[in-house]
Enzyme design. Structure first.
Site, mmCIF file in Angstrom:
data_model
loop_
_atom_site.group_PDB
_atom_site.id
_atom_site.type_symbol
_atom_site.label_atom_id
_atom_site.label_comp_id
_atom_site.label_asym_id
_atom_site.label_seq_id
_atom_site.Cartn_x
_atom_site.Cartn_y
_atom_site.Cartn_z
ATOM 1 N N HIS A 31 22.776 -19.729 61.331
ATOM 2 C CA HIS A 31 21.690 -19.062 62.406
ATOM 3 C C HIS A 31 20.421 -19.815 62.106
ATOM 4 C CE1 HIS A 31 24.234 -15.235 62.694
ATOM 5 N NE2 HIS A 31 24.261 -15.449 61.363
ATOM 6 N N GLU A 136 31.567 -10.607 53.977
ATOM 7 C CA GLU A 136 30.911 -9.771 54.874
ATOM 8 C C GLU A 136 31.699 -9.220 55.851
ATOM 9 O OE1 GLU A 136 27.810 -12.559 56.410
ATOM 10 O OE2 GLU A 136 29.259 -14.300 56.427
ATOM 11 N N ASP A 162 25.992 -8.531 57.992
ATOM 12 C CA ASP A 162 27.558 -8.759 58.515
ATOM 13 C C ASP A 162 28.434 -7.437 58.556
ATOM 14 O OD1 ASP A 162 27.629 -10.662 60.848
ATOM 15 O OD2 ASP A 162 27.093 -12.069 59.270
HETATM 16 C C1 3PY Z 1 24.669 -11.376 56.100
HETATM 17 O O1 3PY Z 1 23.583 -10.456 55.837
HETATM 18 O O2 3PY Z 1 25.338 -11.242 56.911
HETATM 19 C C2 3PY Z 1 24.390 -12.652 55.567
HETATM 20 O O3 3PY Z 1 24.975 -13.691 55.878
HETATM 21 C C3 3PY Z 1 23.265 -12.778 54.665
HETATM 22 O O4 3PY Z 1 22.535 -13.972 54.861
HETATM 23 MG MG MG Z 2 26.094 -12.990 57.696
#
Ligand code: 3PY
Ligand code: MG
Length: 245
Positions: A31, A136, A162
């Protein structure tokens, strides 16, 4: 250990993070606009100021992992690990034989541009690399035990944002269901003797997860930390200097 993500191509910000006492900084290519060319200079600044340079790749790709390690990153964070096969691919791409099959080139910064003995370089690079996979998604949770069985994955990192989306609760990182899923990952990882990491953007959440047994706490992002500091200054200036009411 504590450290922020970085999205700014600013060696000065990296030095400030180091002088402030952060343990690591994660240069984020998933990101944000950072390029490898910028990150090589951020890695230099990190080394000079005593903060460990880590790169988040934008996908689980052997080419991206070796580029990050070649420019001198001490570790990589790889997003969206969902299965044992993906964790194995990450581990294989991160270390040289016999631990893996990371692409070999010693004409890179990590090898002192050939000034380091080639065997010493390859041994040390494999010994010292810190390999972090982000869990995630629902698939990552379902396959966690298999993912944790992969040798060479040093830290299992939970991505709360995520994960919250994958659970149908986008952005609700303090929702009971998100917290209990994260807690289950922490417990399962610790039973297996694995280190755990996660992302927080405030001190209360850092304490919550540190108390729960998370050792690798990624704390906020350079741009967010600068914003918070500027906003606090503006609010204080206006409260002190402008007529109220
Ligand atoms: C998320 O929270 O999805 C992450 O990748 C943390 O940086
Ligand atoms: Mg993430």
């Amino acid at each position: 250990m504590f450290g922020p993500f970085a999205k700014l191509a600013s060696p000065q910000i990296v030095e400030i993070a180091g002088f402030a006492g952060f343990d690591f900084m994660i240069f984020d290519t998933e990101h944000g606009p950072l390029s490898f060319e910028s990150i090589e200079n951020l890695v230099r600044a990190a080394e000079l100021s005593g903060v460990a340079p880590i790169v988040r790749t934008y996908e689980n790709s052997p080419a991206l992992i070796s580029r990050a390690l070649d420019i001198g990153a001490q570790g990589v964070v790889v997003p969206h690990i969902t299965s044992r096969a993906e964790a194995e691919e990450l581990a294989r791409a991160s270390r040289f034989f016999p631990h893996g099959e990371r692409g070999v080139c010693r004409f890179v910064r990590a090898a002192g541009f050939t000034s380091v003995d080639r065997f010493e370089y390859m041994r040390r690079a494999s010994d010292e690399a810190l390999i972090i996979g982000i869990i995630e998604s629902k698939d990552g949770l379902a396959n966690l035990d298999e993912i944790l069985s992969v040798e060479g994955l040093d830290v299992v990192f939970i991505g709360p944002y995520d994960l919250s989306q994958s659970l149908g609760l986008p952005g609700q990182v303090r929702h009971e269901q998100v917290l209990s899923s994260m807690q289950a990952v922490v417990e399962q990882a610790r039973r297996r003797g694995r280190s755990v990491g996660t992302f927080v953007d405030n001190v209360a959440d850092a304490k919550y997860w540190a108390d729960a047994g998370v050792q690798f706490i990624s704390f906020s992002v350079d741009v967010g930390i600068v914003y918070e500091a500027m906003k606090a200054s503006v609010d204080q200036l206006k409260a002190a200097c402008l007529p109220q009411g």
